[in-house]
Design a protein around this motif. Structure first.
Motif, PDB file in Angstrom:
ATOM      1  N   ILE A  41       4.225  24.529   0.939  1.00  0.00           N
ATOM      2  CA  ILE A  41       4.429  24.680   2.378  1.00  0.00           C
ATOM      3  C   ILE A  41       4.555  23.306   3.016  1.00  0.00           C
ATOM      4  CG2 ILE A  41       3.526  25.628   4.530  1.00  0.00           C
ATOM      5  CD1 ILE A  41       1.967  27.656   2.917  1.00  0.00           C
ATOM      6  N   ASN A  42       5.616  23.095   3.745  1.00  0.00           N
ATOM      7  CA  ASN A  42       5.804  21.825   4.452  1.00  0.00           C
ATOM      8  C   ASN A  42       5.041  21.888   5.776  1.00  0.00           C
ATOM      9  OD1 ASN A  42       7.403  20.952   2.292  1.00  0.00           O
ATOM     10  ND2 ASN A  42       9.263  21.780   3.234  1.00  0.00           N
ATOM     11  N   ALA A  43       5.719  21.753   6.878  1.00  0.00           N
ATOM     12  CA  ALA A  43       5.025  21.782   8.170  1.00  0.00           C
ATOM     13  C   ALA A  43       4.567  23.193   8.509  1.00  0.00           C
ATOM     14  CB  ALA A  43       5.937  21.264   9.271  1.00  0.00           C
ATOM     15  N   MET A  44       3.456  23.263   9.238  1.00  0.00           N
ATOM     16  CA  MET A  44       2.949  24.523   9.801  1.00  0.00           C
ATOM     17  C   MET A  44       2.675  24.270  11.276  1.00  0.00           C
ATOM     18  SD  MET A  44       0.321  25.744   6.804  1.00  0.00           S
ATOM     19  CE  MET A  44       0.507  27.518   7.063  1.00  0.00           C
ATOM     20  N   GLY A  45       2.701  25.323  12.054  1.00  0.00           N
ATOM     21  CA  GLY A  45       2.478  25.102  13.476  1.00  0.00           C
ATOM     22  C   GLY A  45       2.154  26.361  14.236  1.00  0.00           C
ATOM     23  N   TRP A  46       1.763  26.158  15.476  1.00  0.00           N
ATOM     24  CA  TRP A  46       1.485  27.243  16.402  1.00  0.00           C
ATOM     25  C   TRP A  46       2.395  27.107  17.614  1.00  0.00           C
ATOM     26  CZ3 TRP A  46      -1.528  31.335  15.301  1.00  0.00           C
ATOM     27  CH2 TRP A  46      -2.402  31.213  14.229  1.00  0.00           C
ATOM     28  N   TYR A  47       2.940  28.237  18.038  1.00  0.00           N
ATOM     29  CA  TYR A  47       3.823  28.298  19.191  1.00  0.00           C
ATOM     30  C   TYR A  47       3.301  29.411  20.095  1.00  0.00           C
ATOM     31  CZ  TYR A  47       6.984  25.441  16.391  1.00  0.00           C
ATOM     32  OH  TYR A  47       7.520  24.427  15.651  1.00  0.00           O
ATOM     33  N   ARG A  48       3.733  29.383  21.351  1.00  0.00           N
ATOM     34  CA  ARG A  48       3.331  30.465  22.241  1.00  0.00           C
ATOM     35  C   ARG A  48       4.490  30.841  23.147  1.00  0.00           C
ATOM     36  NH1 ARG A  48      -1.223  27.171  25.826  1.00  0.00           N
ATOM     37  NH2 ARG A  48       0.224  25.835  27.018  1.00  0.00           N
ATOM     38  N   THR A  73       1.591  21.197  15.819  1.00  0.00           N
ATOM     39  CA  THR A  73       2.149  21.249  14.471  1.00  0.00           C
ATOM     40  C   THR A  73       1.371  20.302  13.563  1.00  0.00           C
ATOM     41  OG1 THR A  73       3.780  19.546  14.961  1.00  0.00           O
ATOM     42  CG2 THR A  73       4.467  21.831  15.273  1.00  0.00           C
ATOM     43  N   ILE A  74       1.434  20.583  12.268  1.00  0.00           N
ATOM     44  CA  ILE A  74       0.760  19.751  11.281  1.00  0.00           C
ATOM     45  C   ILE A  74       1.611  19.683  10.024  1.00  0.00           C
ATOM     46  CG2 ILE A  74      -0.621  21.733  10.448  1.00  0.00           C
ATOM     47  CD1 ILE A  74      -2.904  19.683   9.945  1.00  0.00           C
ATOM     48  N   THR A  75       1.786  18.475   9.503  1.00  0.00           N
ATOM     49  CA  THR A  75       2.578  18.307   8.290  1.00  0.00           C
ATOM     50  C   THR A  75       1.715  18.578   7.057  1.00  0.00           C
ATOM     51  OG1 THR A  75       2.042  15.976   7.993  1.00  0.00           O
ATOM     52  CG2 THR A  75       3.883  16.497   9.466  1.00  0.00           C
ATOM     53  N   SER A  76       2.349  18.597   5.902  1.00  0.00           N
ATOM     54  CA  SER A  76       1.600  18.793   4.665  1.00  0.00           C
ATOM     55  C   SER A  76       0.638  17.642   4.411  1.00  0.00           C
ATOM     56  CB  SER A  76       2.551  18.957   3.481  1.00  0.00           C
ATOM     57  OG  SER A  76       3.405  17.832   3.386  1.00  0.00           O
ATOM     58  N   ALA A  77       0.927  16.474   4.991  1.00  0.00           N
ATOM     59  CA  ALA A  77       0.051  15.313   4.830  1.00  0.00           C
ATOM     60  C   ALA A  77      -1.070  15.297   5.850  1.00  0.00           C
ATOM     61  CB  ALA A  77       0.864  14.028   4.933  1.00  0.00           C
ATOM     62  N   GLY A  78      -1.006  16.212   6.816  1.00  0.00           N
ATOM     63  CA  GLY A  78      -2.081  16.293   7.807  1.00  0.00           C
ATOM     64  C   GLY A  78      -1.785  15.600   9.128  1.00  0.00           C
ATOM     65  N   ASP A  79      -0.558  15.104   9.292  1.00  0.00           N
ATOM     66  CA  ASP A  79      -0.191  14.498  10.571  1.00  0.00           C
ATOM     67  C   ASP A  79       0.000  15.591  11.605  1.00  0.00           C
ATOM     68  OD1 ASP A  79       1.833  12.241   8.679  1.00  0.00           O
ATOM     69  OD2 ASP A  79      -0.168  11.886   9.510  1.00  0.00           O
ATOM     70  N   THR A  80      -0.535  15.375  12.800  1.00  0.00           N
ATOM     71  CA  THR A  80      -0.528  16.405  13.834  1.00  0.00           C
ATOM     72  C   THR A  80       0.242  15.969  15.073  1.00  0.00           C
ATOM     73  OG1 THR A  80      -2.621  15.600  14.727  1.00  0.00           O
ATOM     74  CG2 THR A  80      -2.740  17.343  13.077  1.00  0.00           C
ATOM     75  N   ASN A  81       0.696  16.968  15.813  1.00  0.00           N
ATOM     76  CA  ASN A  81       1.389  16.726  17.074  1.00  0.00           C
ATOM     77  C   ASN A  81       1.009  17.852  18.038  1.00  0.00           C
ATOM     78  OD1 ASN A  81       3.379  15.090  18.548  1.00  0.00           O
ATOM     79  ND2 ASN A  81       4.537  16.996  18.610  1.00  0.00           N
ATOM     80  N   TYR A  82       0.769  17.508  19.291  1.00  0.00           N
ATOM     81  CA  TYR A  82       0.309  18.488  20.267  1.00  0.00           C
ATOM     82  C   TYR A  82       1.162  18.451  21.530  1.00  0.00           C
ATOM     83  CZ  TYR A  82      -3.993  18.645  17.519  1.00  0.00           C
ATOM     84  OH  TYR A  82      -4.913  18.789  16.500  1.00  0.00           O
ATOM     85  N   ALA A  83       1.295  19.606  22.175  1.00  0.00           N
ATOM     86  CA  ALA A  83       1.878  19.653  23.503  1.00  0.00           C
ATOM     87  C   ALA A  83       0.926  18.940  24.463  1.00  0.00           C
ATOM     88  CB  ALA A  83       2.084  21.097  23.937  1.00  0.00           C
TER      89      ALA A  83
END
Length: 123
Positions: free
Chosen positions: A31-38, A50-60
């Motif tokens: 699994i590559n990136a995973m994320g939550w949307y609304r 969102t979070i990458t397979s390496a654990g890098d995160t990004n937020y609204a």
């Protein structure tokens, strides 16, 4: 076949917390990136975290400092810890995962979506 199954939504008062979970299962190599949307009624689906397979995160911007995304690669699961919830966080939340699957000796990469889970925050 790949499935994403979400859990953890519900009704909470403003200022409260909820934790969403999304488990991927089926024909998965990685699994590559995973994320939550609304998405709310009449609105476009927007990225929450969102979070990458390496654990890098990004937020609204609207959730920074309140929500935390994490993943357990051994369980193919992504989580969203939501604290200090506000009424404007009320929406249907969807998880997303970019999954690599083998099929007939060929590797396919495809986006999958969960069925959605309702989060309602009362004022």
């Amino acid at each position: 076949q790949v499935q994403l199954v979400e859990s953890g939504g519900g009704l909470v008062q403003a200022g409260g917390s909820l934790r969403l979970s999304c488990a991927a299962s089926g024909n998965i190599f990685s699994i590559n990136a995973m994320g939550w949307y609304r998405q709310g009624p009449g609105k476009q689906r927007e990225s929450v975290a969102t979070i990458t397979s390496a654990g890098d995160t990004n937020y609204a911007d609207s959730v920074k400092g309140r929500f935390t995304i994490s993943r357990d690669n051994a369980k193919n699961t992504v989580y969203l810890q939501m604290n200090s919830l506000k009424p404007e966080d009320t929406d249907v939340y969807y998880c997303n995962a970019e999954i690599v699957s083998p099929h007939g000796g060929i590797w396919y990469t495809r986006d999958y979506w969960g069925q959605g889970t309702q989060v309602t925050v009362s004022s």
